[in-house]
Design an enzyme around this catalytic site. Structure first.
Site, PDB file in Angstrom:
ATOM      1  N   ASP A 121      15.690 -20.531 -14.656  1.00 30.34           N
ATOM      2  CA  ASP A 121      14.259 -20.309 -14.560  1.00 30.34           C
ATOM      3  C   ASP A 121      13.847 -18.894 -15.150  1.00 30.34           C
ATOM      4  O   ASP A 121      13.132 -18.402 -14.937  1.00 30.34           O
ATOM      5  CB  ASP A 121      13.699 -20.222 -12.855  1.00 30.34           C
ATOM      6  CG  ASP A 121      12.195 -20.449 -12.773  1.00 30.34           C
ATOM      7  OD1 ASP A 121      11.617 -20.801 -13.880  1.00 30.34           O
ATOM      8  OD2 ASP A 121      11.892 -19.833 -11.879  1.00 30.34           O
TER       9      ASP A 121
ATOM     10  N   PHE B 224       6.077 -18.438  -3.068  1.00 28.94           N
ATOM     11  CA  PHE B 224       6.708 -18.616  -1.579  1.00 28.94           C
ATOM     12  C   PHE B 224       6.550 -17.360  -0.873  1.00 28.94           C
ATOM     13  O   PHE B 224       7.138 -17.287   0.167  1.00 28.94           O
ATOM     14  CB  PHE B 224       8.180 -18.761  -2.141  1.00 28.94           C
ATOM     15  CG  PHE B 224       8.330 -20.420  -2.685  1.00 28.94           C
ATOM     16  CD1 PHE B 224       8.239 -21.471  -1.777  1.00 28.94           C
ATOM     17  CD2 PHE B 224       8.653 -20.481  -3.943  1.00 28.94           C
ATOM     18  CE1 PHE B 224       8.363 -22.410  -2.238  1.00 28.94           C
ATOM     19  CE2 PHE B 224       8.965 -21.860  -4.233  1.00 28.94           C
ATOM     20  CZ  PHE B 224       8.647 -22.854  -3.492  1.00 28.94           C
TER      21      PHE B 224
END
Length: 390
Positions: free
Chosen positions: A203, A81
């Site tokens: 994550d 991103f």
């Protein structure tokens, strides 16, 4: 997307393949994750006042100056991103300074076309704007100006654990350093899981564990973090996100997220530290489709533990300490999440493994145990052997 790398690095590789649906469910934060998006474009918005008072608000022009206008020679890394650049700020005022002067920072710049990245950006601001711990990366400030979204962090000069374990040409980490990193990661997760409103990191992977100059490990990238279940709820239902090879099997199968999902991922990290092999697709495991867990499990329960140990260590570790670490990994990787230990227990076991058998603390503990059980101090089952070769 890992951040703050000491040297330029691409984050995309076999160990960081994202599961389907990454980041598509609503992020549970104080600010609406869709705030700032209007007519398909990012717009300025106001952060929660309790968060913004803890963080420095930078102008986009300030961060352009601090990073040499985001020139390629300032680039530290690239994620799904956005990009991460090296920058400089005044250590006292936090004002942007000329490159080469003041405190070094890492500046994450969101790709302007990444609306989904905006949700992760906002989650990162909300969590790291409120959570502070020595084993979490420190968020210094942010920029929200027009369609620009940036974050400013403490710079981590040693880069990511991923680089130190898998990048060719990087000096091999010692056994002691590896176990200390595991303890640091466990402390960070223990902190998150024991908050009043517990936080599930979700994550955990080698590229999201960053190292300072002393190899102190810190969790980074909270874009996928979620508040844990509250009240009488046992789990949080989400769309599955995360990274192949690290995500817990029950989470992949059902989307039911608990803190035990993080415990499983920690077990995978521990295996990577033991073996020097990637969580998935390592060419030395016999095939791109085999996970590290599938490959290593058969060797974790008996004397064959040396079969999975990183050969680059040259045998410079105690076999008994390796077996102790393997036992922790095995418990974390239990297929039944209810049978996995909580992170507090994991942390206790790893901290014990750091205590040499002949240290005053270890001897004192053994004597206390001996007084209760009548066993020899050095034969007491609960005493862990040290990390150095015997």
């Amino acid at each position: 997307m890992g951040i703050c790398f000491g040297k330029p690095a691409k984050l995309a590789n076999a160990s960081s393949t994202q599961l389907v649906g990454t980041g598509t469910e609503p992020v549970k934060t104080k600010a609406d994750p869709n705030s700032g998006i209007k007519n398909g474009s990012l717009q300025p918005f106001n952060l929660d006042s309790t968060i913004s008072t803890n963080l420095k608000s930078f102008s986009f022009n300030d961060l352009k100056n601090a990073t040499k206008n985001f020139q390629p020679d300032s680039l530290l890394g690239e994620g799904g991103f956005g990009y991460v650049f090296k920058g400089w700020i005044d250590e006292n005022t936090l004002a942007a300074t000329k490159p080469g002067h003041g405190k070094v920072v890492a500046v994450k710049k969101l790709k302007t076309e990444s609306f989904q990245g905006h949700k992760e950006w906002l989650a990162e601001v909300n969590y790291l704007g409120q959570l502070h711990h020595e084993n979490l990366v420190k968020l210094i400030g942010y920029c929200s100006e027009s369609d620009q979204r940036l974050l400013v962090y403490d710079f981590m000069p040693r880069g990511s654990l991923e680089n130190h374990l898998f990048k060719k040409g990087v000096q091999v980490m010692t056994w002691v350093t590896r176990i200390k990193i595991a303890v640091d990661v466990a402390r960070g997760l223990c902190f998150l899981h024991n908050l009043d409103a517990n936080v599930i990191y979700r994550d955990l992977k080698a590229s999201n564990i960053l190292l300072d100059s002393d190899f102190t490990a810190k969790l980074s990238d909270f874009g996928l973090a979620r508040d844990g279940p509250s009240g009488d709820k046992t789990h949080v239902s989400t769309r599955v996100v995360g990274t192949q090879g690290y995500a817990a099997p029950e989470y992949i199968a059902t989307g039911r997220l608990t803190s035990k999902s993080d415990v499983y991922s920690f077990g995978v990290i521990l295996l990577e530290l033991l073996s020097g092999k990637r969580a998935m697709g390592d060419e030395n495991m016999g095939g791109n489709d085999e996970t590290l867990v599938d490959w290593a499990i058969p060797f974790l329960t008996d004397s064959r533990i040396t079969r999975i140990m990183d050969t680059r260590l040259g045998g410079q570790y105690s076999k008994k300490s390796a077996q102790a670490a393997a036992a922790v990994a095995l418990s974390c990787l239990d297929p039944d999440p209810k049978q996995r230990p909580v992170m507090k227990k994991v942390l206790e076991d790893l901290e014990e493994a750091l205590i040499p058998i002949d240290s005053p603390k270890s001897i004192a503990r053994a004597k206390r145990q001996n007084a209760v059980s009548g066993q020899s101090a050095y034969s007491q089952k609960g005493v862990k052997l040290g990390l150095e070769p015997k």
